[in-house]
Design a protein around this motif. Structure first.
Motif, mmCIF file in Angstrom:
data_model
loop_
_atom_site.group_PDB
_atom_site.id
_atom_site.type_symbol
_atom_site.label_atom_id
_atom_site.label_comp_id
_atom_site.label_asym_id
_atom_site.label_seq_id
_atom_site.Cartn_x
_atom_site.Cartn_y
_atom_site.Cartn_z
ATOM 1 N N ALA A 91 -7.149 17.214 59.601
ATOM 2 C CA ALA A 91 -5.736 18.139 59.419
ATOM 3 C C ALA A 91 -5.430 17.456 57.983
ATOM 4 C CB ALA A 91 -4.596 17.610 60.385
ATOM 5 N N GLU A 92 -4.541 18.692 57.398
ATOM 6 C CA GLU A 92 -3.722 18.434 56.058
ATOM 7 C C GLU A 92 -2.178 18.007 56.622
ATOM 8 O OE1 GLU A 92 -2.925 21.218 52.616
ATOM 9 O OE2 GLU A 92 -4.920 20.921 52.932
ATOM 10 N N ILE A 93 -1.663 17.056 56.061
ATOM 11 C CA ILE A 93 -0.382 16.836 56.372
ATOM 12 C C ILE A 93 0.533 16.725 55.225
ATOM 13 C CG2 ILE A 93 0.937 14.367 56.788
ATOM 14 C CD1 ILE A 93 -1.309 15.133 58.992
ATOM 15 N N THR A 94 1.845 17.368 55.446
ATOM 16 C CA THR A 94 2.735 17.729 54.490
ATOM 17 C C THR A 94 3.853 16.747 54.932
ATOM 18 O OG1 THR A 94 1.838 19.985 54.082
ATOM 19 C CG2 THR A 94 4.281 19.469 53.602
ATOM 20 N N ARG A 95 4.713 16.381 53.992
ATOM 21 C CA ARG A 95 5.980 15.552 54.415
ATOM 22 C C ARG A 95 6.957 16.084 53.584
ATOM 23 N NH1 ARG A 95 1.647 12.404 53.887
ATOM 24 N NH2 ARG A 95 0.614 11.316 55.913
ATOM 25 N N ALA A 116 1.316 18.479 60.474
ATOM 26 C CA ALA A 116 -0.156 18.407 60.312
ATOM 27 C C ALA A 116 -0.498 19.918 60.685
ATOM 28 C CB ALA A 116 -0.691 17.420 61.301
ATOM 29 N N HIS A 117 -1.298 20.376 59.711
ATOM 30 C CA HIS A 117 -1.998 21.738 60.093
ATOM 31 C C HIS A 117 -3.365 21.752 59.581
ATOM 32 C CE1 HIS A 117 -0.776 21.761 55.768
ATOM 33 N NE2 HIS A 117 -1.591 22.769 55.530
ATOM 34 N N ASP A 118 -4.053 22.949 60.079
ATOM 35 C CA ASP A 118 -5.220 23.027 60.027
ATOM 36 C C ASP A 118 -5.476 23.747 58.412
ATOM 37 O OD1 ASP A 118 -8.150 24.445 59.632
ATOM 38 O OD2 ASP A 118 -8.174 24.387 61.744
ATOM 39 N N PRO A 119 -6.332 22.950 57.582
ATOM 40 C CA PRO A 119 -6.214 23.285 56.391
ATOM 41 C C PRO A 119 -7.061 24.923 55.935
ATOM 42 C CG PRO A 119 -7.870 21.582 56.724
ATOM 43 C CD PRO A 119 -7.235 21.430 57.821
ATOM 44 N N ARG A 120 -7.804 25.186 57.088
ATOM 45 C CA ARG A 120 -8.552 26.548 56.843
ATOM 46 C C ARG A 120 -7.729 27.682 57.225
ATOM 47 N NH1 ARG A 120 -12.553 25.255 60.940
ATOM 48 N NH2 ARG A 120 -11.127 23.960 61.629
ATOM 49 N N THR A 121 -7.104 27.439 58.772
ATOM 50 C CA THR A 121 -6.119 28.625 59.214
ATOM 51 C C THR A 121 -4.800 28.645 59.039
ATOM 52 O OG1 THR A 121 -6.039 27.367 61.214
ATOM 53 C CG2 THR A 121 -8.033 28.760 61.124
ATOM 54 N N ALA A 147 3.139 26.084 70.271
ATOM 55 C CA ALA A 147 2.793 26.864 71.571
ATOM 56 C C ALA A 147 2.241 28.400 71.079
ATOM 57 C CB ALA A 147 3.709 26.565 72.300
ATOM 58 N N GLY A 148 3.237 28.794 70.249
ATOM 59 C CA GLY A 148 2.669 30.291 69.797
ATOM 60 C C GLY A 148 1.964 30.342 68.832
ATOM 61 N N ALA A 149 1.046 29.062 68.412
ATOM 62 C CA ALA A 149 0.041 29.063 67.318
ATOM 63 C C ALA A 149 0.480 29.964 66.102
ATOM 64 C CB ALA A 149 -1.225 30.160 68.128
ATOM 65 N N LEU A 150 1.739 29.378 65.811
ATOM 66 C CA LEU A 150 2.135 29.893 64.308
ATOM 67 C C LEU A 150 1.401 29.102 63.186
ATOM 68 C CD1 LEU A 150 6.012 30.507 64.767
ATOM 69 C CD2 LEU A 150 4.122 31.969 65.064
ATOM 70 N N THR A 151 1.396 29.626 62.062
ATOM 71 C CA THR A 151 0.831 28.991 61.031
ATOM 72 C C THR A 151 2.127 28.644 60.061
ATOM 73 O OG1 THR A 151 1.102 31.118 59.518
ATOM 74 C CG2 THR A 151 -0.959 30.571 60.944
ATOM 75 N N VAL A 152 1.400 28.029 58.867
ATOM 76 C CA VAL A 152 2.699 27.136 58.041
ATOM 77 C C VAL A 152 3.328 28.488 57.197
ATOM 78 C CG1 VAL A 152 1.497 24.855 57.628
ATOM 79 C CG2 VAL A 152 1.005 26.844 56.059
ATOM 80 N N ALA A 153 2.458 29.566 57.211
ATOM 81 C CA ALA A 153 3.072 30.873 56.578
ATOM 82 C C ALA A 153 4.136 31.747 57.553
ATOM 83 C CB ALA A 153 2.254 31.775 56.098
ATOM 84 N N ASP A 154 3.933 31.438 58.679
ATOM 85 C CA ASP A 154 5.015 31.812 59.695
ATOM 86 C C ASP A 154 6.039 30.785 59.839
ATOM 87 O OD1 ASP A 154 3.092 33.865 60.476
ATOM 88 O OD2 ASP A 154 2.271 32.494 62.074
ATOM 89 N N LEU A 155 5.671 29.820 59.748
ATOM 90 C CA LEU A 155 6.900 28.542 59.771
ATOM 91 C C LEU A 155 7.976 28.713 58.425
ATOM 92 C CD1 LEU A 155 7.378 26.362 61.692
ATOM 93 C CD2 LEU A 155 6.301 24.969 60.241
ATOM 94 N N ALA A 156 7.256 28.961 57.438
ATOM 95 C CA ALA A 156 8.098 29.410 56.014
ATOM 96 C C ALA A 156 8.859 30.310 56.237
ATOM 97 C CB ALA A 156 7.058 29.440 54.858
ATOM 98 N N GLY A 157 8.478 31.555 57.064
ATOM 99 C CA GLY A 157 9.392 32.581 57.037
ATOM 100 C C GLY A 157 10.327 32.869 58.315
ATOM 101 N N LEU A 158 10.316 31.933 59.249
ATOM 102 C CA LEU A 158 11.111 32.195 60.506
ATOM 103 C C LEU A 158 12.462 32.179 60.064
ATOM 104 C CD1 LEU A 158 9.903 29.260 62.809
ATOM 105 C CD2 LEU A 158 9.453 31.658 63.134
#
Length: 196
Positions: A91-95, A116-121, A147-158
Motif C-alpha cells: 500500500a501507499e501511505i499518506t499522512r 493507506a491506498h492501493d497505488p494502482r487503483t 466499505a463503498g470501495a471509494l478511491t482517494v479521488a472520491d475521498l478528495a471530492g466528498l
C-alpha cells in the motif's frame, strides 16, 4: 486455525442447522475477503442478530466487516479501520496533520490521519486517525468510504458538512484524499515518525 468458529453469511456453521455468533466466530473481511477473527462488540451484536434471524428461518445475512475500532485514553483518541498494518506491504501511505476545525474558532487542535491506498487503483485500504477532537467523525467517514470501495479521488471530492466549530471548508478527510491523490507515486513527500 486460530480456534474461532467459521460461519457463512447466515452465521451457519459447517454442521447443518447449527448457528454460531458472538466473540467466538470468524467473519469475512470487506477488503481482503479473508475470514478473520475480530471479537469486537459491534461485530458480536451483528452476528447475534443474523444468527437468531437465520435460525428462525429468516433471510438475514452478515455482511463483510472492517474491524473499525476507537479507543480513548485521557483526552487522546485513536481509531482505525480496514486492513491491519501487517497486510499493507504494497500500500501507499499518506499522512496529514490538519486542525480538527477552522483555526479561527476556539479549540482547534491537530488531528492526524494516516491513509493507506492501493497505488494502482487508488482504492482506500485502511485508515488510522488520532487526536483529541473529531476522531470519531473522521473514522466513520473513512470506514464508510472503504466499505463503498471509494478511491482517494472520491475521498478528495466528498461533500462533507462544514461549520467552523466542527470542520474546515476542506475537511481533514478531503485533505487526506487530496494529498494522497497529488503525491501518488511520489514517495518521500509524506514521512512517518520512523522515517524521520
Amino acid at each position: 486455525a486460530n480456534g474461532a468458529v467459521r460461519i457463512d453469511s447466515r452465521c451457519e456453521t459447517s454442521l447443518p442447522d447449527v448457528f454460531a455468533c458472538g466473540s467466538c466466530v470468524a467473519v469475512r473481511h470487506a477488503v481482503s475477503d479473508d475470514v478473520t477473527w475480530l471479537p469486537q462488540a459491534s461485530i458480536v451484536d451483528k452476528t447475534a442478530q443474523v444468527a437468531g434471524a437465520a435460525a428462525a428461518g429468516g433471510d438475514a445475512e452478515m455482511g463483510p466487516v472492517l474491524g473499525t475500532m476507537i479507543v480513548r485514553s485521557g483526552r487522546a483518541v485513536v481509531a482505525r479501520t480496514g486492513l491491519a498494518q501487517t497486510d499493507l506491504q504494497r500500500a501507499e501511505i499518506t499522512r496529514v496533520h490538519p486542525l480538527c476545525h477552522d483555526a479561527f474558532f476556539p479549540g482547534a487542535v491537530p488531528l492526524s490521519i494516516e491513509l493507506a491506498h492501493d497505488p494502482r487503483t487508488g482504492r482506500i485500504l485502511a485508515a488510522d486517525v488520532w487526536g483529541t477532537e473529531g476522531v470519531d467523525k473522521r473514522i466513520d467517514v473513512l470506514a464508510t468510504a472503504i466499505a463503498g470501495a471509494l478511491t482517494v479521488a472520491d475521498l478528495a471530492g466528498l461533500d462533507l458538512a462544514y461549520e467552523p466549530a466542527f470542520s474546515s471548508s476542506r475537511d481533514p478527510v478531503n485533505v487526506a484524499g487530496s494529498v494522497a491523490l497529488e503525491t501518488s507515486g511520489a514517495p518521500g513527500l509524506s514521512w512517518s515518525a520512523e522515517e524521520v
